[in-house]
Design an enzyme around this catalytic site. Structure first.
Site, PDB file in Angstrom:
ATOM      1  N   CYS A  22       0.776  -1.202  -0.071  1.00 41.33           N
ATOM      2  CA  CYS A  22      -0.190  -0.021   0.201  1.00 41.33           C
ATOM      3  C   CYS A  22       0.671   1.342  -0.048  1.00 41.33           C
ATOM      4  CB  CYS A  22      -0.825   0.022   1.318  1.00 41.33           C
ATOM      5  SG  CYS A  22      -2.063  -1.186   1.371  1.00 41.33           S
ATOM      6  N   GLY A  48       1.850  -0.087  -4.963  1.00 41.01           N
ATOM      7  CA  GLY A  48       0.621  -1.028  -5.047  1.00 41.01           C
ATOM      8  C   GLY A  48       0.118  -0.669  -6.517  1.00 41.01           C
ATOM      9  N   ASN A 123      -1.781   1.807   5.367  1.00 40.08           N
ATOM     10  CA  ASN A 123      -0.637   1.162   4.806  1.00 40.08           C
ATOM     11  C   ASN A 123      -0.036   0.099   5.953  1.00 40.08           C
ATOM     12  OD1 ASN A 123       1.725   0.058   3.577  1.00 40.08           O
ATOM     13  ND2 ASN A 123       2.844   2.001   4.224  1.00 40.08           N
ATOM     14  N   GLY A 124      -0.136  -1.267   5.628  1.00 45.28           N
ATOM     15  CA  GLY A 124       0.348  -1.901   6.772  1.00 45.28           C
ATOM     16  C   GLY A 124      -0.405  -3.265   6.668  1.00 45.28           C
ATOM     17  N   TYR A 263      14.726  -1.859  -1.156  1.00 47.52           N
ATOM     18  CA  TYR A 263      13.686  -2.120  -2.290  1.00 47.52           C
ATOM     19  C   TYR A 263      12.379  -1.228  -2.351  1.00 47.52           C
ATOM     20  CZ  TYR A 263      10.962  -4.708  -5.878  1.00 47.52           C
ATOM     21  OH  TYR A 263       9.979  -4.761  -6.820  1.00 47.52           O
TER      22      TYR A 263
END
Length: 488
Positions: A22, A48, A123-124, A263
């Protein structure tokens, strides 16, 4: 398990990279809220690529547009943007896993409460979402999605606290796991990070408008100024009168996700006060110091391997060359792999630059090895282009454990490093040598002198198995609905 038992028959692009699930964006008091949110999400597209959504508030009502696909596919026209009326907005990009990018799971999620509307983007991943969901269902709550974000909404709904922020705090005190959240109410934009700060969230400003974003690159695209990171456990409330900072959770050591540096984050972003690009170059330098080998050229696996390869080449005193060229125009839809075409899949994205490979001893630098399928095909491709030797260097430690904090990771039995030694992995991949940066080397590159083995300064669970937050739900994953909730 013998080294010859591994199955490389699957599509090399199915899940051979760890994927951030996300990205979030929010803006308050901005006359161009919708268009700026769309641009911000475009900058966060790498976080995402399965679905995108925006919710705005015009002072009277909320407006929402969301759908599967890229940001550019959902917000490509003025007609769409004109539907998103208002000077405040939040947006979300997401990956889906087993649950799929069905409409009911696409965020931001929205609900009407007695105090007004609330839109939320997350997000998570919550590690006790299933436990909480079962408790809420027994209480009579009706769920419309398999997203753990909806658990937060129901916890807000049943809270007996009076103010919106107190309800949100009450809800978040009951959840465990990783989260960066942006929420939009009738009169406020709210941003919050989990107490350990596992997932990123930054605060910015543009012409008096305040902005939340997962990364600073989303601020750059609209010309906004970076103010600071939202701190772990901090809840920021932005209204037309003030910006308030609350610390409602017990203080705990920070465990920011170290894979953001390796990354996930874009190299032009700054996370936790550090340039991602510079950290990746530093990782390459650590790799060269830890695992030097006689070679003629350093070649990155584009694009994520480029900064580390630059650092490696500089430290080793070797030439850096683009021995692999990436095709940046691969669409989301492509011919489905068959037995005949499957092995050609890697060439959708990568093609060898024979002039820089033929007859040379090549150091191939990549960011990680997950299943190993893509790496195997790339090594084979480099050898077919005439490389005399191939030595692979990886700018992360071996990925041996799954992540439960918002990253799409295969099960442990599918992770190459969980089942094979480095020597066995080298044989499987077809390289002359293989080396990973050490955990200590990774920490040094990220600006930490040494890793605290008892209490790591970053979340490095995918390498060490040291999980900073317990996973209550993992033992209960046998039911199909539980599987969907845990993985979606």
């Amino acid at each position: 398990m013998a080294p010859t038992d591994i199955d490389f028959s699957t599509d090399p692009f199915d899940d051979d990279k760890l994927r951030e699930e996300c990205g979030v964006f929010g803006v308050f008091a901005d006359p161009n809220a919708a268009s700026h949110t769309a641009l911000g999400l475009h900058a966060l597209q790498h976080r995402g690529q399965e679905a995108a959504g925006i919710v705005t508030f015009d002072g009277t009502q909320f407006h929402s547009v969301k759908g599967p696909g890229h940001v550019s596919e959902n917000f490509k026209s003025e007609t769409v943007i004109s539907q998103l009326v208002g000077s405040s907005a939040i947006g979300h990009v997401r990956y889906s896993t087993t649950g799929g990018a069905v409409m009911r799971n696409i965020q931001p999620l929205f609900a009407e409460f007695a105090f007004g509307g609330l839109a939320i983007a997350h997000n998570g991943n919550l590690t006790n979402a299933m436990t909480l969901r079962e408790r809420l269902v027994q209480r009579g709550c009706l769920f419309q999605s398999t997203s753990d974000t909806e658990v937060i909404i129901h916890l807000i709904a049943i809270s007996i606290c009076s103010s919106v922020e107190d309800r949100i705090i009450d809800a978040l005190r009951q959840v465990q796991g990783a989260y960066s959240i942006v929420a939009l109410t009738n009169n406020a934009l709210i941003g919050v990070r989990d107490p350990m700060g596992i997932r990123p969230l930054v605060l910015g400003q543009l012409d008096g408008a305040y902005i939340f974003a997962s990364e600073t690159c989303a601020l750059d695209i609209i010309g906004a100024d970076y103010i600071r990171d939202v701190e772990p456990g901090e809840l920021l409330i932005i209204t037309d009168k003030e910006v308030r900072s609350l610390r409602p959770f017990p203080q705990t050591p920070s465990h920011f996700c170290v894979f953001e540096y390796i990354y996930f984050a874009r190299p032009d972003s700054v996370v936790e006060e550090r340039s991602v690009y510079e950290v990746r170059k530093a990782i390459g330098r650590e790799l060269a110091r830890e695992s030097a080998v006689e070679a003629d050229v350093v070649v990155p696996v584009p694009d994520s391997g480029v900064p580390s390869a630059l650092g490696y080449a500089a430290e080793a005193g070797l030439p850096f060359e683009y021995g692999i060229i990436r095709n940046h125009y691969v669409g989301r839809t492509f011919i489905q792999p068959t037995d005949k075409t499957r092995n050609l899949g890697v060439k959708r994205k990568h093609n060898p630059n024979r002039s820089q490979l033929e007859g040379k001893r090549v150091i191939l630098v990549d960011d990680s090895i997950v299943r190993g399928t893509t790496s195997t095909k790339i090594v084979e491709m480099v050898r077919q282009a005439g490389a005399r030797e191939v030595h692979m260097r990886i700018s992360s430690p071996p990925t041996a454990y799954p992540c439960f904090y918002g990253i799409d990771t295969p099960e442990r039995e599918k992770l190459l490093a969980a089942n094979y030694s480095v020597e066995e992995m080298a044989k499987l991949l077809g390289v002359d040598s293989l080396a990973f940066v050490s955990l200590d080397g990774l920490y040094r590159a990220a600006g930490v002198d040494s890793r605290n083995a008892e209490r790591p300064q970053f979340c490095d669970a995918c390498f060490s198995g040291h999980y900073p937050v317990p996973n209550q739900d993992r033992a209960q994953k046998s039911h199909p609905l539980q599987l969907a909730l845990l993985n979606d």
